[in-house]
Structure formats: structure tokens, C-alpha cells
Enzyme design. Structure first.
Site, PDB file in Angstrom:
ATOM      1  N   LYS A 110       2.972  10.468   8.091  1.00 46.45           N
ATOM      2  CA  LYS A 110       2.228  10.076   9.295  1.00 46.45           C
ATOM      3  C   LYS A 110       2.786  10.686  10.587  1.00 46.45           C
ATOM      4  CE  LYS A 110      -0.091   5.849   7.645  1.00 46.45           C
ATOM      5  NZ  LYS A 110      -1.513   6.043   7.852  1.00 46.45           N
ATOM      6  N   PHE A 154       0.860  -1.181   0.000  1.00 50.44           N
ATOM      7  CA  PHE A 154       0.000   0.000   0.000  1.00 50.44           C
ATOM      8  C   PHE A 154       0.895   1.229   0.000  1.00 50.44           C
ATOM      9  CE2 PHE A 154      -2.396   3.503   1.802  1.00 50.44           C
ATOM     10  CZ  PHE A 154      -3.544   3.454   1.038  1.00 50.44           C
ATOM     11  N   ASP A 205       9.277   2.492   1.543  1.00 49.30           N
ATOM     12  CA  ASP A 205       8.149   3.292   2.014  1.00 49.30           C
ATOM     13  C   ASP A 205       8.019   3.042   3.513  1.00 49.30           C
ATOM     14  OD1 ASP A 205       5.661   4.144   2.874  1.00 49.30           O
ATOM     15  OD2 ASP A 205       4.600   3.533   1.057  1.00 49.30           O
TER      16      ASP A 205
HETATM   17  C1  LIG Z   1       2.959   2.441   3.850  1.00 44.77           C
HETATM   18  C2  LIG Z   1       2.080   3.589   3.476  1.00 44.77           C
HETATM   19  N1  LIG Z   1       2.417   4.356   2.431  1.00 44.77           N
HETATM   20  C3  LIG Z   1       1.668   5.406   2.069  1.00 44.77           C
HETATM   21  C4  LIG Z   1       0.519   5.737   2.748  1.00 44.77           C
HETATM   22  C5  LIG Z   1      -0.291   6.911   2.317  1.00 44.77           C
HETATM   23  O1  LIG Z   1      -0.149   7.945   3.219  1.00 44.77           O
HETATM   24  P1  LIG Z   1      -1.159   9.194   3.205  1.00 44.77           P
HETATM   25  O2  LIG Z   1      -2.488   8.673   3.628  1.00 44.77           O
HETATM   26  O3  LIG Z   1      -0.567  10.158   4.190  1.00 44.77           O
HETATM   27  O4  LIG Z   1      -1.171   9.726   1.817  1.00 44.77           O
HETATM   28  C6  LIG Z   1       0.121   4.963   3.841  1.00 44.77           C
HETATM   29  C7  LIG Z   1      -1.111   5.262   4.566  1.00 44.77           C
HETATM   30  O5  LIG Z   1      -1.693   4.462   5.242  1.00 44.77           O
HETATM   31  C8  LIG Z   1       0.925   3.861   4.212  1.00 44.77           C
HETATM   32  O6  LIG Z   1       0.601   3.081   5.257  1.00 44.77           O
END
Ligand SMILES: Cc1ncc(COP(=O)(O)O)c(C=O)c1O
Length: 394
Positions: free
Chosen positions: A239, A123, A210
């Protein structure tokens, strides 16, 4: 617009690992706004930093120098052992920056149509390129065509990466979450990470991690990769970087750090003074309050209390954990537990249909950790017994 189906509660304020509803009921926060409030609610240092900054200067365009951004950038790159940073406002945007960076780097090397390998179950966010990198067809459904230039490999499958390397000469990067979050908390095998990093090096691919969910102290080190022998070329985060004030970051080292030049990328708000005041306070708190050190023992305590209280039930398929990223996969779908836990005063999440996901704040006390594990076990126990009774009468 109805992009969420909110539960029937709203919170007026919070303190540490506790939230209080508008009706005055208290809740134990086992989710931290999905890995955002790692320092808990109303953390005094963050509150003071943003209050002070708000009275001075909220925003200033990136067409001027921003001292606070430079200071936070220096501290963050030092903490991550990276060289340069681009500030965004969210995780998806941090990943967009990483993807653009990998593409531009490839173009500079003469790869006309670069591809990025991303993993099944990944994700990476909801914007179009991040969505295209996301390895979940349910989340992508209805939004095609996806952005081109992504290849897919199963997680922990080195052979699949080797085969892609043989078949494609235009691969620019491998992008992965070292601990997959949304897929149900899957820390990738350490052997796989090492071998994948070696393959990237051999092939000239950039390695992008990520750490939007796993970063900022959540797993016991600033970034999770700092507990492994692997160091990515690019790391994205967001986050918990601002403990609730929107800020994201795409960090890079080596050639990747030198790739963006003026005009290549940008963001109106990215790294503005208010967001950087919050991030600066978070970095300082993590450095001075021994909070990262809590992740491992507290995670163990929560899972241990849960296990002990539920040992008479054969309900759990697997426990997976990295510090305070906790996944408890049950043997059946369990989405109903979220509302039942709320009734019992707990905030939890269920992801990938049958995995209870806990992302409690680092400031949760040992006693609250025990309470979280035991109360959750009692909610699961009740629910299982009720299901069994209903199955018996049906
Ligand atoms: C691993 C990861 N990458 C990217 C995102 C996307 O982040 P945002 O909601 O701040 O765009 C999330 C959100 O849950 C995530 O867990």
C-alpha cells in the site's frame, strides 16, 4: 471485469489531501486510496523521484543487481529492525511470500504438512493462499476449495491459540494483522499480542504480522508493532510503501530471514527501479518531514470534531483507532453513507456493514481534519434524521 461497483465520479488530479474531479469539483480525501497515499497526492519528493528515475531506467530484471533496490532494502530493514526483505508488487503478494517462507521454514524443521493459524475477521488479500488465510467466508464464497494448511482462531482469544497448540504439532506460524483493517479497524489487545508472541516463541511458531494497511507511518510509527513490546519474525507491507506506485515487501529476521535461497521465490517486477525510487522517496519523506508524528494528534482531532458535532445523536456503537486508522462503528448498517459523503465532498469508506472507516493522509492539515470530522458528522446526522422521519411515516 465488474470486480468493483465504482461511484459516479472520476478524478483528474490531486494535491495533498484534496482530489479534484474531471468537472473541477474538489473533494477532501479521508481514505488515501485505502491507505495508499499516506503522503497525500502529488507529493513533490515522490513526483521528482519517479520522474527522474523514469528518464533513466524503469525496469531491470532481478537477475541483475539493482542498486536502488539494495539501498531501499537496507533502509527499510533498518527502519523495521528486520534483517532481510523480499520485494513484491502488492499486499497479497507480500503475504504469499510470508506464507511460503513460513512453510519452507517448517519443512526445514521436518514438518511435512505445516499449518498456519490465522484469525477470524482477518483480511490478507485476494490471491488464493492470501484468500485462504482471510477470515471472512463472504470473501471466500465461490472460490473453494481453499488452499489447505490454515487453522482459524478468534481474535484476542489466547485460550483458542493454546488449544490449537495442544491439538496440532504441525503448526508453523501465527499470522495476524496487529490492527485488523477490513474487519472494521480492530487494534488487537496489547496483552493478547504479547502473550501470543510468547506462545509462538515457546512453540517454535513464526509470528507473521500483516502490516499492509497499518504500516508505513499510518499509525504513528513506521510499523504499528513498534508501538508494542512485540516484534514479529516476518512482516508484510505494501500500500503506502510506494505512495501509489505498486510495491510490496516481506521482511524477516532471524532464521526466517535466512530461509529463502535462489530459486525459492521471485517476481518479475518486484523491487524494480521505478517502484524503489518511489519507496525511497517515501522513506525519506517519513524520516525528514515529521509526518508519522501527525498520525496520533490528527486522528484525535478528526474523531473529536466528529464526536462534538454529533453529540446530540445516539448513533455510535464504538470508536476504534490506531493513529490514522479510524473506525466509527454505528448502531446500524450504514453503507449508504459513502455516496452521501461523496455528495458532500468527502471520500470515506464503510466496512463490515456498519463501520465508517477513515484512512486520511498524514499530510492532512488540522483545519482539513476538523472539516472532515464535522462534515462527516453532518452527513450522518442528516441521514439519521431522514431515516427517522421515514420510519415515522411508514
Ligand atoms: C491487511 C491487508 N493485507 C493485505 C491486503 C491486500 O493488499 P493488495 O490489495 O495490495 O493485494 C490488504 C488490502 O486491503 C490489507 O488491508
Amino acid at each position: 471485469m465488474s470486480t468493483y461497483s465504482p461511484l459516479p465520479v472520476s478524478f483528474s488530479h490531486g494535491r495533498g489531501a484534496e482530489l479534484f474531479s474531471s468537472e473541477g469539483q474538489s473533494f477532501l480525501d479521508g481514505l488515501s486510496g485505502i491507505a495508499v497515499t499516506n503522503l497525500g497526492h502529488a507529493h513533490p519528493r515522490v513526483t521528482a523521484a519517479i520522474t527522474e528515475q523514469a528518464a533513466k531506467l524503469l525496469h531491470c530484471s532481478n537477475i541483475y543487481r539493482i542498486d536502488l533496490q539494495e539501498q531501499v532494502g537496507e533502509e527499510l530493514t533498518r527502519r523495521a529492525a528486520m534483517e532481510r526483505v523480499f520485494f513484491s508488487n502488492s499486499g497479497a503478494e507480500a503475504n504469499e511470500a510470508a506464507i511460503k517462507l513460513a512453510r519452507l521454514h517448517a519443512h526445514h524443521r521436518g514438518i511435512g504438512r505445516p499449518q498456519i493459524v490465522a484469525l477470524e475477521g482477518a483480511f490478507h488479500g485476494r490471491t488464493l493462499a492470501a484468500l485462504s488465510a482471510t477470515g471472512n467466508s463472504k470473501i471466500q464464497a465461490g472460490f473453494g476449495p481453499m488452499v489447505e494448511g490454515f487453522l482459524r482462531a478468534p481474535r484476542n482469544d489466547l485460550d483458542a491459540l493454546r488449544q490449537l497448540a495442544q491439538r496440532h504439532s504441525d503448526i508453523a506460524a501465527l499470522m495476524l494483522e496487529p490492527v485488523q483493517g477490513e474487519s472494521g479497524i480492530h487494534p488487537l489487545d496489547l496483552d493478547y499480542l504479547s502473550a501470543a508472541a510468547a506462545l509462538c516463541k515457546k512453540q517454535g511458531w513464526l509470528l507473521i504480522f500483516d502490516e499492509v494497511q497499518s504500516g508505513n507511518g499510518r499509525t504513528g510509527s513506521y510499523f504499528y508493532y513498534q508501538q508494542t513490546d512485540v516484534k514479529p519474525d516476518i512482516v508484510s507491507t505494501a500500500k503506502a510503501l510506494g505512495n501509489g506506485v505498486p510495491i510490496g515487501a516481506c521482511l524477516a529476521r532471524g532464521e526466517a530471514a535466512q530461509t529463502f535461497a535462489p530459486g525459492h521465490h521471485g517476481s518479475t517486477y518486484g523491487g524494480n527501479p521505478l517502484a524503489c525510487a518511489a519507496a525511497g522517496a517515501v522513506l525519506e519523506s517519513l524520516a525528514t518531514e515529521q509526518l508519522q508524528e501527525r498520525a496520533q494528534p490528527l486522528g484525535q482531532r478528526i474523531v473529536g470534531s466528529f464526536q462534538q458535532a454529533l453529540q446530540h445523536q445516539d448513533a455510535v456503537q464504538e470508536y476504534r483507532r490506531a493513529g490514522l486508522m479510524i473506525g466509527i462503528e454505528l448502531k446500524q448498517d450504514c453503507g449508504a453513507l459513502v455516496a452521501l459523503a461523496l455528495e458532500a465532498g468527502l471520500l470515506i469508506n464503510v466496512t463490515a456493514a456498519r463501520t465508517i472507516r477513515l484512512l486520511p493522509p498524514l499530510v492532512m492539515t488540522d483545519e482539513q481534519g476538523r472539516q472532515l470530522g464535522e462534515t462527516l458528522a453532518s452527513v450522518v446526522d442528516h441521514w439519521l434524521t431522514q431515516n427517522q422521519t421515514m420510519a415515522g411515516t411508514a
